[in-house]
Design an enzyme around this catalytic site. Structure first.
Site, PDB file in Angstrom:
ATOM      1  N   GLY A  16      -1.864  12.522   9.511  1.00  0.00           N
ATOM      2  CA  GLY A  16      -2.570  12.433   8.242  1.00  0.00           C
ATOM      3  C   GLY A  16      -3.559  11.293   8.130  1.00  0.00           C
ATOM      4  N   TYR A 163       6.903   8.180  -9.706  1.00  0.00           N
ATOM      5  CA  TYR A 163       5.896   8.051  -8.651  1.00  0.00           C
ATOM      6  C   TYR A 163       4.794   7.086  -9.066  1.00  0.00           C
ATOM      7  CZ  TYR A 163       2.261   9.360  -5.280  1.00  0.00           C
ATOM      8  OH  TYR A 163       1.288   9.338  -4.303  1.00  0.00           O
TER       9      TYR A 163
END
Length: 275
Positions: A16, A163
């Site tokens: 990634g 988050y």
């Protein structure tokens, strides 16, 4: 400034965005130490710390794969010492390792909350802190965390509180380091994209193949990171930077090459969160 001969210690990076940043630096002649957990192939995710190291070497850099967990203090110490021992110092720390879970507060498992805090916030703080004594001796030292600006509007504070706390914690730790070690000439900045990036996290945690098609490639992040890491550290610090704006400031006007699906207009790309 150049990255030729510079040494980067990165958390994660098996795949990634982290791997894209490592490969961009490797093409410029950098040394890359990757501290990552993925020692053996994952059933769903491509890449291990070893395959990433091979790709870095093939791109022209020197690689040091380190199997370790950013949650473990001994692993962090070992990664810092191994990197210094192999390359003679550390010039840059990239806090790439991150966990994502967009569950609401009532649906978020306590263990997942703890994991996000441990990897995202504590990992960023501890890895950066461990490297600071060595960064002080570097010619142009940088800390770069892949986290967003502190947008405290209810839209983002309430969207996925667990988050949000974890990502904002990364940013606060980084900005704190920027202020604390400014007199030592250590730059500390964060970097975040305007659009979603075509990674496994987007595919499996956000929107599947549909969102992958309306995202940009990790290379846009990598090119922006290169621009940040080659800036004079004393003058370019304490900022929450946006990928595309960094590239615009560097003279990029056409982002078409970064579309995950060639030909997708910028207007159709999916905006990332927190902005």
């Amino acid at each position: 400034m150049t990255l030729t001969g510079k040494t980067i210690l990165m958390s994660g990076g098996s795949r990634g965005i982290g791997l894209a940043i490592a490969l961009r630096a490797a093409r410029a002649g950098a040394n890359i130490a990757l501290m990552a957990k993925t020692d053996t192939p994952h059933p769903k995710l491509e890449g291990t710390v070893h395959s990433a190291a091979e790709a870095i070497e093939a791109a022209g850099g020197r690689a040091l794969p380190i199997v370790g967990d950013v949650r473990n203090d001994d692993d962090i110490t070992e990664a810092v010492m191994k990197t210094q021992g192999e390359f003679g110092g550390i010039d840059i720390v990239v806090n790439n390792a991150s966990v994502i879970d967009l569950s609401g507060s009532l649906g978020l498992a306590a263990k997942k909350y703890d994991l996000m805090q441990d990897v995202n916030v504590r990992g960023t703080f501890m890895l950066s802190r461990a490297a600071v004594p060595i960064l002080k001796d570097a010619e142009n030292p940088h800390i770069l965390s892949l986290s967003p600006p502190l947008n405290i509007t209810p839209r983002w504070l309430g969207a996925h509180t667990g988050y949000t706390l974890a990502k904002y914690g990364m940013t606060m730790a980084t900005l704190g380091m920027a202020a604390e070690f400014a007199d030592d000439g250590i730059a500390a900045n964060t970097l975040w994209p305007e659009t979603t990036i075509a990674t496994a996290a987007v595919q499996f945690a956000l929107g599947g193949d549909r969102m992958m098609k309306v995202s940009r490639t990790p290379e846009v992040y990598a090119d922006a990171a290169y621009e940040v890491l080659t800036k004079p550290a004393r003058a370019y610090t304490g900022q929450t930077l946006i990928v595309e704006q960094v590239l615009r400031d560097a003279g990029v006007t056409d982002f078409a090459k970064y579309a995950a699906t060639p030909g997708t207009p910028d207007s159709e790309l999916f905006p990332d969160i927190f902005l």
